[in-house]
Design an enzyme around this catalytic site. Structure first.
Site, mmCIF file in Angstrom:
data_model
loop_
_atom_site.group_PDB
_atom_site.id
_atom_site.type_symbol
_atom_site.label_atom_id
_atom_site.label_comp_id
_atom_site.label_asym_id
_atom_site.label_seq_id
_atom_site.Cartn_x
_atom_site.Cartn_y
_atom_site.Cartn_z
ATOM 1 N N ASP A 220 44.751 17.025 50.573
ATOM 2 C CA ASP A 220 45.642 18.147 50.252
ATOM 3 C C ASP A 220 46.769 18.136 51.286
ATOM 4 O O ASP A 220 46.840 17.225 52.126
ATOM 5 C CB ASP A 220 44.849 19.463 50.285
ATOM 6 C CG ASP A 220 45.423 20.498 49.325
ATOM 7 O OD1 ASP A 220 46.656 20.654 49.300
ATOM 8 O OD2 ASP A 220 44.638 21.150 48.615
ATOM 9 N N ASP B 117 30.563 14.770 52.211
ATOM 10 C CA ASP B 117 31.541 13.875 51.575
ATOM 11 C C ASP B 117 32.340 14.638 50.520
ATOM 12 O O ASP B 117 32.078 14.532 49.328
ATOM 13 C CB ASP B 117 30.769 12.690 50.957
ATOM 14 C CG ASP B 117 31.696 11.634 50.381
ATOM 15 O OD1 ASP B 117 32.872 11.567 50.807
ATOM 16 O OD2 ASP B 117 31.244 10.878 49.496
ATOM 17 N N ARG C 216 21.769 6.553 43.750
ATOM 18 C CA ARG C 216 20.942 6.382 42.547
ATOM 19 C C ARG C 216 19.889 5.288 42.614
ATOM 20 O O ARG C 216 18.802 5.473 42.062
ATOM 21 C CB ARG C 216 21.872 6.198 41.325
ATOM 22 C CG ARG C 216 22.571 7.493 40.978
ATOM 23 C CD ARG C 216 23.764 7.284 40.094
ATOM 24 N NE ARG C 216 24.831 6.602 40.825
ATOM 25 C CZ ARG C 216 26.001 6.313 40.306
ATOM 26 N NH1 ARG C 216 26.267 6.641 39.047
ATOM 27 N NH2 ARG C 216 26.925 5.702 41.033
ATOM 28 N N LYS D 169 35.750 14.384 50.537
ATOM 29 C CA LYS D 169 36.990 13.584 50.376
ATOM 30 C C LYS D 169 38.212 14.504 50.320
ATOM 31 O O LYS D 169 38.997 14.488 49.371
ATOM 32 C CB LYS D 169 36.929 12.725 49.117
ATOM 33 C CG LYS D 169 35.770 11.741 49.121
ATOM 34 C CD LYS D 169 35.792 10.854 47.903
ATOM 35 C CE LYS D 169 34.612 9.909 47.864
ATOM 36 N NZ LYS D 169 33.299 10.556 47.722
ATOM 37 N N THR E 55 34.901 2.993 45.708
ATOM 38 C CA THR E 55 34.167 1.781 45.306
ATOM 39 C C THR E 55 33.984 1.704 43.784
ATOM 40 O O THR E 55 33.568 0.680 43.264
ATOM 41 C CB THR E 55 32.787 1.735 45.988
ATOM 42 O OG1 THR E 55 32.204 3.038 45.938
ATOM 43 C CG2 THR E 55 32.898 1.317 47.426
ATOM 44 N N LYS F 194 23.737 12.542 52.533
ATOM 45 C CA LYS F 194 25.097 12.806 52.074
ATOM 46 C C LYS F 194 25.099 13.966 51.092
ATOM 47 O O LYS F 194 24.373 13.961 50.103
ATOM 48 C CB LYS F 194 25.650 11.565 51.364
ATOM 49 C CG LYS F 194 27.134 11.710 51.066
ATOM 50 C CD LYS F 194 27.571 10.976 49.824
ATOM 51 C CE LYS F 194 27.848 11.994 48.735
ATOM 52 N NZ LYS F 194 28.928 11.599 47.808
HETATM 53 O O1 C5P Z 1 24.516 6.469 43.549
HETATM 54 P P1 C5P Z 1 25.395 5.645 44.444
HETATM 55 O O2 C5P Z 1 24.608 4.705 45.343
HETATM 56 O O3 C5P Z 1 26.492 4.953 43.689
HETATM 57 O O4 C5P Z 1 26.068 6.711 45.415
HETATM 58 C C1 C5P Z 1 27.120 6.373 46.271
HETATM 59 C C2 C5P Z 1 27.623 7.615 46.931
HETATM 60 O O5 C5P Z 1 28.684 7.283 47.810
HETATM 61 C C3 C5P Z 1 28.141 8.660 45.969
HETATM 62 O O6 C5P Z 1 27.640 9.914 46.400
HETATM 63 C C4 C5P Z 1 29.644 8.611 46.089
HETATM 64 O O7 C5P Z 1 30.235 9.887 45.962
HETATM 65 C C5 C5P Z 1 29.838 8.080 47.510
HETATM 66 N N1 C5P Z 1 31.065 7.294 47.708
HETATM 67 C C6 C5P Z 1 31.377 6.186 46.966
HETATM 68 N N2 C5P Z 1 32.557 5.507 47.176
HETATM 69 C C7 C5P Z 1 33.405 5.921 48.129
HETATM 70 C C8 C5P Z 1 33.088 7.025 48.909
HETATM 71 C C9 C5P Z 1 31.895 7.706 48.674
HETATM 72 O O8 C5P Z 1 30.577 5.774 46.115
HETATM 73 N N3 C5P Z 1 34.503 5.233 48.381
#
Ligand code: C5P
Length: 235
Positions: free
Chosen positions: A70, A65, A214, A67, A122, A38
């Site tokens: 616009d 990603d 992470r 998002k 999330t 991603k």
């Molecule tokens: O580090 P972590 O596991 O929280 O990363 C989750 C990834 O998923 C991030 O890059 C975040 O931008 C993406 N994401 C998210 N929630 C969403 C859509 C994408 O956490 N609804």
């Protein structure tokens, strides 16, 4: 594959590292079993489509990603360009509405680039959600936004593991589900994610892909965490 014939979810590694060099180095060390990566706004701003080409040459599939959110014309222009770059999937934000999603679907140059609609981040819990959407529950918004995504011809949605169950029925059949907010059972760090769950919960709920950042990129031993997540997804 489970008893119902459904395949286990694939893992997408969120490359939320500071620089494109750091990301490439991380993949060189730990990315042998990672096919899907991603790319978010940070690395895309630094590396643009050259960085995407570099990753594709290594055999990776790109989940871009950004998002996009616009007016329809602006999003359509972006999708037209990005979908000519061999990207596996691009995200739009469903809160941009039906006309925006419909025009993105029409503008797509290469139909093999999938379009996913982010439903509700999330990182939002009900308190922070209420501040920006008073009078509407998260679940109501999810159900309506995902339905508009289906009707607009989008390929899938992005949702939290906790809400997957609501998308395993009509009218959502066939909609692909990408699920961030994944936290291994023994993950102890408190961060910005709020509606989270484990890899196995997401797999049982019917996720097609899980996004993990992470817990892997900040682990002392990323290889061990990747193995654990892949094993949990297979269970
Ligand atoms: O580090 P972590 O596991 O929280 O990363 C989750 C990834 O998923 C991030 O890059 C975040 O931008 C993406 N994401 C998210 N929630 C969403 C859509 C994408 O956490 N609804």
């Amino acid at each position: 594959m489970d008893k119902t014939g459904k395949k286990e979810p694939r893992m997408i590694l969120a490359l939320d590292l500071e620089t494109t060099d750091e990301a490439l180095d991380f993949l060189r060390r730990w990315g042998k079993r990672i096919k899907y990566v991603k790319i978010g706004p940070g690395l895309f701003a630094q590396g643009g489509t050259d960085f995407i080409t570099r990753l594709r040459e290594d055999g990776r599939k790109i989940f871009l990603d950004l998002k996009l959110h616009d007016i329809p014309n602006t999003v359509a222009e972006a999708v037209k360009f990005l979908s000519s770059k061999g990207i596996w999937a691009i995200t739009l934000h469903t809160s941009g509405g039906r006309p925006m999603m419909e025009s993105a679907v029409r503008a797509r140059k290469d139909k093999s680039t999938l379009l996913f609609g982010v439903t509700v981040l999330t990182s939002l819990d009900s308190t922070s959600w209420d501040e920006v959407h008073p009078g509407c529950s998260i679940n109501d918004a999810l159900a309506k936004r995902a339905k508009i995504a289906v009707e607009s011809g989008m390929d899938g949605i992005v949702c939290s593991p906790r809400e997957l169950a609501m998308f395993n029925r009509d009218p959502y059949f066939g909609l692909l589900k990408i699920v961030p907010g994944i936290r291994p059972a023994d993950y102890e760090m408190f961060d910005d994610q709020r509606r989270t769950s484990t890899p196995s919960f997401a797999a049982e709920g019917g996720a097609d892909f899980v996004v993990v950042g992470r817990p892997v990129t900040r682990a002392e031993d990323p290889g061990r965490i990747i193995d654990t997540i892949l094993r949990d997804l297979r269970r």
